[in-house]
Design a protein around this motif. Structure first.
Motif, short mmCIF file in Angstrom:
data_model
loop_
_atom_site.label_atom_id
_atom_site.label_comp_id
_atom_site.label_asym_id
_atom_site.label_seq_id
_atom_site.Cartn_x
_atom_site.Cartn_y
_atom_site.Cartn_z
N ASN A 258 -3.53 -4.35 -0.19
CA ASN A 258 -2.67 -4.77 -1.28
C ASN A 258 -2.61 -3.67 -2.34
OD1 ASN A 258 -4.82 -5.19 -3.38
ND2 ASN A 258 -5.56 -6.61 -1.80
N ALA A 259 -1.76 -3.86 -3.30
CA ALA A 259 -1.48 -2.81 -4.27
C ALA A 259 -2.64 -2.56 -5.23
CB ALA A 259 -0.23 -3.16 -5.06
N ASP A 260 -3.69 -3.34 -5.16
CA ASP A 260 -4.81 -3.17 -6.10
C ASP A 260 -5.98 -2.40 -5.50
OD1 ASP A 260 -3.50 -4.62 -8.10
OD2 ASP A 260 -4.13 -6.51 -7.18
N THR A 261 -5.85 -2.00 -4.24
CA THR A 261 -7.01 -1.38 -3.58
C THR A 261 -6.64 -0.07 -2.93
OG1 THR A 261 -6.54 -2.68 -1.58
CG2 THR A 261 -8.16 -3.58 -3.14
N PHE B 112 10.84 2.66 3.10
CA PHE B 112 9.88 3.61 2.54
C PHE B 112 10.57 4.93 2.18
CE2 PHE B 112 6.46 1.52 5.43
CZ PHE B 112 6.40 0.43 4.57
N VAL B 113 11.47 5.37 3.04
CA VAL B 113 12.21 6.60 2.77
C VAL B 113 13.06 6.43 1.51
CG1 VAL B 113 14.05 8.11 3.61
CG2 VAL B 113 12.22 7.39 5.16
N GLY B 114 13.72 5.28 1.40
CA GLY B 114 14.52 5.00 0.21
C GLY B 114 13.69 4.94 -1.06
N LYS B 115 12.49 4.38 -0.95
CA LYS B 115 11.59 4.31 -2.10
C LYS B 115 11.18 5.71 -2.54
CE LYS B 115 8.65 2.35 -5.00
NZ LYS B 115 9.09 1.57 -6.18
N ALA B 116 10.88 6.57 -1.56
CA ALA B 116 10.50 7.95 -1.89
C ALA B 116 11.63 8.67 -2.61
CB ALA B 116 10.12 8.70 -0.61
N HIS C 153 0.83 -1.20 0.00
CA HIS C 153 0.00 0.00 0.00
C HIS C 153 0.86 1.26 0.00
CE1 HIS C 153 -3.13 2.87 0.78
NE2 HIS C 153 -2.52 3.26 1.88
N ILE C 154 1.90 1.28 0.83
CA ILE C 154 2.77 2.45 0.91
C ILE C 154 3.43 2.70 -0.44
CG2 ILE C 154 4.82 3.44 1.99
CD1 ILE C 154 2.44 3.31 3.85
N GLU C 155 3.94 1.66 -1.07
CA GLU C 155 4.64 1.83 -2.35
C GLU C 155 3.68 2.29 -3.44
OE1 GLU C 155 6.78 -1.77 -3.14
OE2 GLU C 155 8.42 -1.22 -1.79
N ARG C 156 2.46 1.76 -3.42
CA ARG C 156 1.46 2.19 -4.41
C ARG C 156 1.10 3.66 -4.19
NH1 ARG C 156 -3.48 0.15 -6.69
NH2 ARG C 156 -4.26 1.83 -8.03
N LEU C 157 0.92 4.04 -2.95
CA LEU C 157 0.56 5.42 -2.63
C LEU C 157 1.67 6.38 -3.05
CD1 LEU C 157 -1.62 7.16 -1.23
CD2 LEU C 157 -0.36 6.84 0.90
N LEU C 158 2.91 6.03 -2.75
CA LEU C 158 4.05 6.87 -3.13
C LEU C 158 4.12 7.02 -4.65
CD1 LEU C 158 6.81 5.51 -0.72
CD2 LEU C 158 5.77 7.77 -0.63
N GLY C 159 3.93 5.93 -5.36
CA GLY C 159 4.02 5.96 -6.81
C GLY C 159 2.90 6.76 -7.45
N GLU C 160 1.67 6.56 -6.95
CA GLU C 160 0.52 7.25 -7.55
C GLU C 160 0.55 8.75 -7.30
OE1 GLU C 160 -2.30 8.76 -6.07
OE2 GLU C 160 -3.35 9.04 -7.97
N ARG C 161 0.94 9.18 -6.13
CA ARG C 161 0.89 10.59 -5.78
C ARG C 161 2.08 11.38 -6.33
NH1 ARG C 161 -3.42 13.20 -5.21
NH2 ARG C 161 -4.17 11.48 -6.44
#
Length: 454
Positions: free
Chosen positions: A287-290, A92-96, A61-69
Motif C-alpha cells: 500500500n501507499a504507506d509502506t 503507469f506510463v500515463g502517470k509517469a 505502490h507504483i504511484e507512490r514510487l513514481l511520485g517519491e523518486r
C-alpha cells in the motif's frame, strides 16, 4: 582516486561510457514472465521462480514510487519479469508522464507489443523509450535462449516500433544477452538487428546471477571469449559502429573493444527480498504507506574487486567483477590498466560534448593541482537525455556535493555560466564560501580551455 596520466588517459576516460552513468528509476511492476530465459536475472538461482513481490505489483505502490523518486530523477524504466503482462501498465506510463518524467522507458520481450493496438496505446500514453530483448537472428537461435516460441512475435514488435518512431519521438534499442547459447553467431545477430531502424543494438554480457547462476556452465562464457567473438565489430562502417554498445564487461578485459563499451545505468530501485523463503506479502510494499528503502547503483554485494584494481585508471567507474565469475574462472583476465594510449575518441558511440570539453582526467588533475581543501573527484554521471554531466566531488573532511554542467541556456537556472556551459550544483541547499570559490576557479579553468579551442 587513482593516479592519472592526463596526457595518456584524458581522451580515453572522456569517451569511455563505463564512467558515464545515466540515473533512472527502475520501476518493477511484475513478478512473472511469459518467457523462461536461461540467463534471466529476475528468476531465482534456487528454484527458477520469481520472489520478492506479488505477480502484479499494486497500483498504490507504483504511484507512490513514481511520485517519491521524481524529485531525484526524471527518467523511469518499467521493468522486471515481463512488464506488459501488468493490466495497468498503460496507466503507469500515463502517470509517469503526468508527473513530468521526460524519459519513460520499457524493457520488454516484445511479445505483447506485437499487437499494434496495444503498442499504440502505450506510446499514446507517453512511452518514449523501448528496449526489446532479442537474443538471436532466427527462431532457432532466439527461441532456444528464451525457452519459448517467441521469435516471430518479438520481431513483429520490432517492426511495429520501428515504423512508429518515424512518426513520433521514440528511442528504440535492442538488448541481446551474449551467452554460450549465441556467442558463435553474435556477429550475424548484430548485423541482423542493425537492419532495423533502431538507435542502438546493446550487447549485454550475461551476469552470473539469478537463473544464469543456476545454469552457469550452460550460459556464462569467459569475458575474453566474448571479446574475441566481438572483434568483428571493428569491421563495421562508422555509422553502424556508433549504433552498437557492449555492456556488463569490466573495461580492463574489454579494452580491445573499448570504443563499444556502453552506458550502465545507475538504478534507483526499491529494496525487496528475493529469496524463495520470503513471503511475497511480507516483503513487498502492498500500500501507499509502506514504500521500501531505495538502493542506488548497478549490481549489488555480489560484485567484488581486488587490491590491484585501485591502480587501474577505470577504478572509479568500474563496478567490479561478479564473485561467482571469479570463483569459477579466477582473476587472470583482469589486468589493471595504468597507461592508455592510441585511443581514438571519435570512434566512441557515446561521445558527449561536455566530456570532450572537460575531460575527466584533466578535471581530476586540476582539482589535485589546487592544493587546498583536498578536493577530488568521486564519480561521474552522464545524463545524455538531458545533456548534463554531474561530477561527484568530495574533500578531505568528507564533504560531498555534485557539480553539474549543461550546455548554456539562459532560460535555465545556473550558479555560474561560461560561454558554453551552465554550471550548477546538487545535493546541497547552499554552498560554503570555499565551495563557491572552487566553482569560480573551475569556471575560469573551463573558460581558459574554451578560449584555447578545447
Amino acid at each position: 582516486m587513482p593516479d592519472l596520466d592526463t596526457t595518456a588517459t584524458a581522451a580515453t576516460l572522456a569517451a569511455t561510457p563505463m564512467l558515464a552513468r545515466v540515473e533512472a528509476l527502475q520501476c518493477r511492476v511484475m513478478y512473472q514472465c511469459n518467457n523462461r530465459c536461461w540467463f534471466c536475472l529476475d528468476r531465482s538461482e534456487v528454484d527458477g521462480d520469481f520472489h520478492g513481490g506479488p505477480r502484479f505489483v499494486p497500483r498504490a505502490h507504483i504511484e507512490r514510487l513514481l511520485g517519491e523518486r521524481r524529485a531525484h530523477v526524471d527518467s523511469v524504466v518499467f521493468t522486471h519479469g515481463e512488464p506488459t503482462l501488468h493490466p495497468e501498465l498503460i496507466d503507469f506510463v500515463g502517470k509517469a508522464r503526468a508527473l513530468g518524467y521526460r524519459r519513460i522507458g520499457l524493457v520488454s520481450n516484445g511479445r505483447r507489443l506485437a499487437d499494434p493496438a496495444y503498442a499504440r496505446e502505450l506510446l499514446d500514453a507517453g512511452l518514449n523509450d523501448v528496449v526489446l530483448s532479442i537474443h538471436g537472428d532466427s527462431p532457432e537461435s532466439h527461441d532456444a535462449a528464451v525457452g519459448r516460441r517467441a521469435f516471430h512475435q518479438t520481431i513483429e514488435a520490432l517492426r511495429i516500433l520501428a515504423i512508429a518512431r518515424r512518426e513520433r519521438p521514440l528511442r528504440l534499442h535492442t538488448s541481446t544477452v551474449v551467452s554460450h547459447l549465441n556467442i558463435d553467431r553474435i556477429g550475424e545477430i548484430v548485423l541482423f538487428l542493425l537492419g532495423f531502424e533502431i538507435d542502438t543494438a546493446v550487447l549485454n554480457v550475461v551476469r552470473p546471477t539469478g537463473h544464469a547462476a543456476r545454469y552457469f556452465d550452460r550460459v556464462v562464457p569467459r569475458y575474453r571469449d566474448v571479446v574475441a567473438a566481438l572483434g568483428g565489430l571493428h569491421g563495421l562502417d562508422a555509422g553502424a559502429r556508433h549504433r552498437v554498445a557492449v555492456e556488463d564487461i569490466p573495461p580492463c578485459v574489454g579494452r580491445p573493444i573499448g570504443p563499444f563499451l556502453g552506458v550502465l545505468e545507475a538504478w534507483h530501485i526499491d529494496r525487496v527480498a528475493e529469496s524463495p523463503e520470503a513471503s511475497d506479502a511480507a516483503h513487498h510494499p502492498q500500500n501507499a504507506d509502506t514504500l521500501g528503502a531505495i538502493d542506488v547503483g548497478v549490481g549489488d554485494g555480489n560484485l567484488v574487486k581486488r587490491e590491484s584494481c585501485q591502480r587501474c585508471v577505470h577504478d572509479a567507474g568500474c563496478w567490479g567483477v561478479w564473485d561467482r565469475y571469479v570463483a569459477e574462472y579466477g582473476w587472470d583476465e583482469f589486468v589493471p590498466i595504468t597507461v592508455v594510449d592510441g585511443f581514438d575518441a571519435s570512434t566512441s558511440p557515446f561521445r558527449h560534448r561536455i566530456l570532450q570539453a572537460v575531460p575527466v582526467a584533466a578535471f581530476a588533475s586540476w582539482l589535485e593541482s589546487r592544493g587546498t581543501g583536498g578536493w577530488c573527484m568521486d564519480g561521474v554521471v552522464l545524463d545524455e537525455l538531458r545533456g548534463k554531466a554531474l561530477f561527484g566531488l568530495k574533500d578531505s573532511q568528507g564533504r560531498r556535493f555534485r557539480l553539474g554542467l549543461e550546455l548554456r541556456d539562459e532560460a535555465r537556472p545556473a550558479f555560474r555560466r561560461t560561454a558554453v556551459f551552465n554550471v550548477f550544483y546538487q545535493d546541497r541547499d547552499e554552498l560554503s564560501a570555499d565551495e563557491a570559490t572552487l566553482i569560480d576557479g573551475l569556471c575560469a579553468w573551463i573558460e581558459a580551455r574554451e578560449a584555447a579551442g578545447c
